[in-house]
Design a protein around this motif. Sequence first.
Motif, PDB file in Angstrom:
ATOM      1  N   ILE A  27      15.860 -17.866  -5.364  1.00 29.19           N
ATOM      2  CA  ILE A  27      15.461 -18.277  -6.714  1.00 29.19           C
ATOM      3  C   ILE A  27      16.561 -19.133  -7.332  1.00 29.19           C
ATOM      4  CG2 ILE A  27      14.866 -17.477  -9.023  1.00 29.19           C
ATOM      5  CD1 ILE A  27      13.718 -15.004  -7.705  1.00 29.19           C
TER       6      ILE A  27
ATOM      7  N   ARG B 106      23.056 -19.492  -5.045  1.00 25.85           N
ATOM      8  CA  ARG B 106      23.009 -18.229  -4.314  1.00 25.85           C
ATOM      9  C   ARG B 106      21.733 -18.271  -3.497  1.00 25.85           C
ATOM     10  NH1 ARG B 106      23.160 -14.391  -9.445  1.00 25.85           N
ATOM     11  NH2 ARG B 106      24.602 -15.595 -10.660  1.00 25.85           N
TER      12      ARG B 106
ATOM     13  N   SER C  63      19.450 -17.341  -6.009  1.00 26.36           N
ATOM     14  CA  SER C  63      19.704 -15.931  -5.735  1.00 26.36           C
ATOM     15  C   SER C  63      18.777 -15.438  -4.631  1.00 26.36           C
ATOM     16  CB  SER C  63      19.467 -15.149  -7.025  1.00 26.36           C
ATOM     17  OG  SER C  63      19.960 -13.857  -6.897  1.00 26.36           O
ATOM     18  N   GLY C  64      19.356 -14.788  -3.632  1.00 23.77           N
ATOM     19  CA  GLY C  64      18.570 -14.398  -2.465  1.00 23.77           C
ATOM     20  C   GLY C  64      18.285 -12.921  -2.370  1.00 23.77           C
ATOM     21  N   ILE C  65      17.326 -12.558  -1.527  1.00 28.73           N
ATOM     22  CA  ILE C  65      16.922 -11.152  -1.444  1.00 28.73           C
ATOM     23  C   ILE C  65      17.998 -10.269  -0.824  1.00 28.73           C
ATOM     24  CG2 ILE C  65      14.427 -11.495  -1.452  1.00 28.73           C
ATOM     25  CD1 ILE C  65      14.525 -11.131   1.597  1.00 28.73           C
ATOM     26  N   ASP C  66      18.967 -10.873  -0.128  1.00 28.87           N
ATOM     27  CA  ASP C  66      20.039 -10.043   0.417  1.00 28.87           C
ATOM     28  C   ASP C  66      21.253 -10.037  -0.524  1.00 28.87           C
ATOM     29  OD1 ASP C  66      20.802 -12.603   0.719  1.00 28.87           O
ATOM     30  OD2 ASP C  66      21.232 -12.518   2.854  1.00 28.87           O
ATOM     31  N   GLU C  67      21.029 -10.474  -1.744  1.00 27.69           N
ATOM     32  CA  GLU C  67      22.061 -10.509  -2.791  1.00 27.69           C
ATOM     33  C   GLU C  67      23.226 -11.430  -2.424  1.00 27.69           C
ATOM     34  OE1 GLU C  67      23.228  -6.774  -4.388  1.00 27.69           O
ATOM     35  OE2 GLU C  67      21.215  -6.325  -5.107  1.00 27.69           O
TER      36      GLU C  67
ATOM     37  N   GLU D  64      25.398 -14.892  -2.249  1.00 26.88           N
ATOM     38  CA  GLU D  64      25.620 -16.008  -3.161  1.00 26.88           C
ATOM     39  C   GLU D  64      26.254 -17.173  -2.414  1.00 26.88           C
ATOM     40  OE1 GLU D  64      26.515 -13.303  -7.100  1.00 26.88           O
ATOM     41  OE2 GLU D  64      27.776 -15.029  -6.635  1.00 26.88           O
TER      42      GLU D  64
END
Lengths: 468, 113
Positions: B31, B7, B49-53, B55
């Motif tokens: 992350i 993600r 996993s990204g800050i804009d959620e 994936e």
Amino acid sequence: MKSVLIASDNQLACQLMQEYFSPEYRVEVVSDTDSCLMEFRKKRHEFTFIDLDLLRAFRPQKGRHDYKKALEPFRQTFPAAEIIVLSSQEMIREAVNAVKAGASDYLTYPIHRDELRYVTESIGESIQLRSELNYFRESFLEKESLEIIQTISPVARGIFDKVLSVAPTKSTVLLTGETGTGKGLVAKFIHLNSQRKNAQFISVHCGAIPDTLLESELFGHEKGAFTGADRRKLGKFEIANKGTIFLDEVGTITPSAQIKLLRILQDRTFQRVGGEIDVETDVRIIAATNADLKKLANDGLFRSDLYYRLSVFPIEIPPLRERREDISLLVKFFLKRMNQSYSKEIGDVHPKVMQAFQQYTWPGNIRELENLIERAYILETSSVLTPESFPRELFTSEHSRNQTPLGASLTLAEVRRRSVENIERHYLRELLALTKGKIKKTAEAAGITTRQLNKLMNKYSLQKEDFK
Amino acid sequence: MISISVRLISRDESMKRRSKRSNELFTVSGILLPMDWDEDGHVTVLALSGIDEKEYQIEVKDKKTELLALLQKEVEVTGLLRERAGNSVIILNNYRMCKRNRKNHDSDRRERR
């Protein structure tokens, strides 16, 4: 499959509604009172549409009609049924009276799709609102300051860096750490620093909910799912949709709840208790535990697959004794907050108190510090928190344990007695911290009676409130 | 071939769109997290996993062990972006640790020693 009951002899209306609800709903159409009631009693329908004339036929009478009585047979079967009255334009006044008597809404002939959609959607929204209101009534979200995560401790700094990095993502987070370390606050902090900050933050203390109610609390239930389930209830996962759910003491949940939680983590769906429909939810999960989940999983007491999915991003919150540098910061923070809440102005803490704080082991962690400060704050009459406002043993026991040598002048019996007292005191402190001050639980864990425990607590000046 | 799911933090939406259509390399950071496990609990699929959620999934031919050492760290990955079964998939070409984490990672390693 969801269902709708239509009781009307208006063919056009029935046809339109059938087309509108199919194929998502099973639509039952009846045209007389007997079959209406019979169908109604068979199962719970999402919506029940009843022609006003049919409704009046349940309690035929002259003059002003008593719709409350007419609705009675329905309410007795399903008190929370959504009943929509179908009426002609000329009978709107009567339809309104039926709504006042307890019907959910009304529609007039000829039925229009837009009106039908509006009415059914409004009812759906009101169900959701009712459930949210229920939740907020049950647990009011106290707005706690996030200053608590300020730190000058390198250990805690590293932890809070991790917290900050994971907060804006959607990742599941597992918070571990001793009781009172602030796991709940960290969870809230993560939520407030995520994309979901404007949505709900729902906190569930899994350990405090009886096993029999846990699944219903988390996943909701359908009406009639069990005795006493007199209406559909949305679970916390449904209420938290688009937001964050915080599952405290996740290690205590039942095996069947573990399966449901695993399913949510895998494909974001679940079923309400007694339900057959898959409900989708977009919720971020933050779990917390002070138990060793890995060990529980190894011992077969917690599902391994669930453990893996919960611990994709584990964060261990350090105990207060490992971040003593932060004690003065935390003390100032608590004092500031109390000064805002009470009409006192206490600006500092006596150096002796701070010294004792630095030597104390803090089994109850930040929560214990907060409770101690609050108690002292209430007792204090000067502008500084003096040692007199704190429990004596904070200055004696710890100090004597750490600093005062037992002395060769004492007899062996005396040395033994003092050592036993010290051990007992610390043992009870730790146990009380674990059980959050619950007397019965502590006594059971210690293998003594509550009476014996109370006696010991009096002896060592231990207050259960300090561990809550 | 080991399939690794990632993600990611999307930094440039337009770049992403271009990459979906072409063979241009796509770079994102986030992350690194585990996403699936085998029966013994070994990580078989990774996630970023990204800050804009967002994936994404990443396919990795090698470097799995290297990536496993970076779990829970912020990393930047580069690769080809594809859509598969409703998932965005990145065929990993390269990766690097983000600066902030590199510092923490180095200090972690020092501590371990």
